[in-house]
Design an enzyme around this catalytic site. Structure first.
Site, short mmCIF file in Angstrom:
data_model
loop_
_atom_site.label_atom_id
_atom_site.label_comp_id
_atom_site.label_asym_id
_atom_site.label_seq_id
_atom_site.Cartn_x
_atom_site.Cartn_y
_atom_site.Cartn_z
N LYS A 1 8.05 -5.82 1.65
CA LYS A 1 8.46 -7.07 0.88
C LYS A 1 8.30 -6.81 -0.37
CE LYS A 1 4.26 -9.90 1.07
NZ LYS A 1 3.56 -11.09 1.31
N LYS B 1 -2.79 -5.56 4.73
CA LYS B 1 -3.74 -5.73 3.57
C LYS B 1 -4.74 -4.71 3.65
CE LYS B 1 -2.46 -9.78 0.66
NZ LYS B 1 -3.19 -10.76 0.01
N LYS C 1 3.68 -8.67 -5.56
CA LYS C 1 3.02 -8.53 -7.03
C LYS C 1 2.17 -7.34 -6.98
CE LYS C 1 1.53 -13.36 -7.13
NZ LYS C 1 0.93 -13.64 -5.94
P1 AMP Z 1 1.56 -14.81 -2.85
O1 AMP Z 1 2.20 -13.94 -3.85
O2 AMP Z 1 1.35 -14.02 -1.58
O3 AMP Z 1 0.35 -15.74 -3.30
O4 AMP Z 1 2.82 -15.83 -2.31
C1 AMP Z 1 3.23 -17.09 -2.85
C2 AMP Z 1 4.43 -17.68 -2.13
O5 AMP Z 1 5.29 -16.78 -2.36
C3 AMP Z 1 4.23 -17.84 -0.74
O6 AMP Z 1 4.95 -18.71 -0.26
C4 AMP Z 1 4.96 -16.30 -0.13
O7 AMP Z 1 5.49 -16.46 0.90
C5 AMP Z 1 6.02 -16.57 -1.26
N1 AMP Z 1 6.50 -15.01 -1.53
C6 AMP Z 1 5.78 -13.97 -1.70
N2 AMP Z 1 6.55 -12.60 -1.73
C7 AMP Z 1 7.62 -13.12 -1.41
C8 AMP Z 1 8.93 -12.10 -1.05
N3 AMP Z 1 8.95 -10.79 -1.24
N4 AMP Z 1 10.00 -12.96 -0.78
C9 AMP Z 1 9.88 -14.26 -0.34
N5 AMP Z 1 8.87 -15.00 -0.68
C10 AMP Z 1 7.80 -14.69 -0.98
#
Ligand code: AMP
Ligand code: TRP
Length: 331
Positions: A193, A110, A196
């Site tokens: 990955k 990041k 968002k």
């Molecule tokens: P975040 O969007 O970073 O707040 O992530 C929220 C949840 O979504 C966390 O448990 C992440 O591990 C999961 N997550 C985010 N992106 C992915 C992805 N590309 N594949 C699987 N899990 C994801």
């Protein structure tokens, strides 16, 4: 078992969030005591426009409810509404070692090349995440695969706290990294990955995409010229193919083998069409319900307000005890 997990309101939730996290959160509700948090304190480790943050925070809460999380049986709330998170995070800032934080791959990703310009909050992000979990004495944390390293750090922090203060206060936590889509990759680049915050819209499926958008993004998803293999071994060096098969497997509650039994030998044209149809079937009802909930923001705020009061009733005494163990005088 007490379950805790969090998600940042830093954009529209993606298919990765859904398959890696939110869907599992919903599935774990039966028989457990679940606490699900929209982590707005984490979101501002990278600058967020205030009006956009407010909007995205309510949207994220609406998506959690639309995915079937029951805010009466369980707890859904905003991190910034419960002061215990920031209070315990400060103590953990003083427990975690710089050497541990320096190993965090998410910070490196990041912060990118301009590390000097990253916020201090982004650096101590994992300490706040550890506080989120330990403030509730939660023991099971359902997340996507990218959060594994942060959960190991949360265990290291708890262990050092317990050791330094000679107590058995914070329990060990178990990561729950579930299903064939615990790591959904970008549709444009099988080595990144799905996120968002990726600048390319084409790289991800958003939970509010309509049917045509989903079909177009899947049709344009990067693949290779070979047909699908008939065995999972044949996906080894084909990250884009493996990703699409993983998504299909998750949506059909199968695995790569079951998907390839059905689609092995076919070209991507037919497979992508089947995948897009599955995605639309799954996501359209969620998008409709999210829209319905967002039409009444007062209801969402009321749900979040009740959630925060119930969360604070659990976290406040635990964090007060941590403060007492550290040696703070309470008069
Ligand atoms: P975040 O969007 O970073 O707040 O992530 C929220 C949840 O979504 C966390 O448990 C992440 O591990 C999961 N997550 C985010 N992106 C992915 C992805 N590309 N594949 C699987 N899990 C994801
Ligand atoms: N860091 C997590 C992510 O980006 C979100 C998060 C914050 C979290 N606090 C948490 C996840 C506590 C699980 C438990 O995905």
């Amino acid at each position: 078992m007490r379950i805790f997990s969090g998600i940042q309101p830093s954009g529209i939730p993606t298919l990765g969030n859904y398959l890696g996290a939110i869907r599992n959160w919903a599935a774990l509700q039966d028989g457990n005591d679940c606490i699900y948090c929209v982590v707005d304190l984490h979101a501002i480790t990278v600058f967020q426009d205030p009006a956009a943050l407010r909007q995205q925070t309510r949207e994220m809460a609406a998506v959690l409810l639309a995915c079937g999380i029951d805010p009466e049986k369980h707890i859904v709330f905003l991190q910034s509404a419960v002061r215990a998170h920031a209070q315990l995070a400060w103590i953990f800032n003083c427990v975690a070692r710089l050497g541990w934080l320096n190993r965090m791959t998410q910070f490196k990703d990041k912060a990118g090349k301009d590390r000097e310009n990253a916020s201090a909050g982004l650096y101590v992000y994992p300490n706040l995440m550890a506080a989120d979990i330990h403030a509730y004495h939660a023991t099971a944390v359902p997340v996507g695969d990218d959060q594994r390293q942060h959960l190991e750090l949360a265990n290291d922090i708890a262990q050092k706290f317990n050791h330094d203060y000679g107590v058995e206060f914070f329990p060990r936590i178990e990561p729950y990294i579930m299903g064939p889509a615990a790591r959904v990759m970008s549709l444009r680049d099988g080595s990144k990955k799905m996120s968002k915050s990726d600048p390319s819209e084409q790289s991800r499926i958003n939970l509010n995409d309509d049917a045509d958008t989903i079909a177009l993004k899947i049709r344009r998803a990067k693949t290779d010229p070979e047909p699908l293999p008939s065995e999972p071994d044949g996906l080894a060096d084909r990250p884009e193919a493996r990703n699409l098969v993983g998504i299909y497997a998750a949506l059909t509650d199968g695995d790569a083998a079951s998907v390839l039994r059905e689609h092995g030998g076919k070209g991507f044209g037919a497979f992508k069409e089947a995948l897009a149809a599955l995605l639309v079937d799954h996501l359209a009802p969620i998008a409709d319900e999210t829209r319905r909930l967002l039409a009444d923001p007062d209801h969402i705020d009321a749900v979040l307000g009740r959630g925060a009061a119930r969360a604070a009733a659990i976290a406040d005494p635990i964090v007060a005890e941590a403060e007492r163990l550290v040696g703070f005088v309470r008069v």
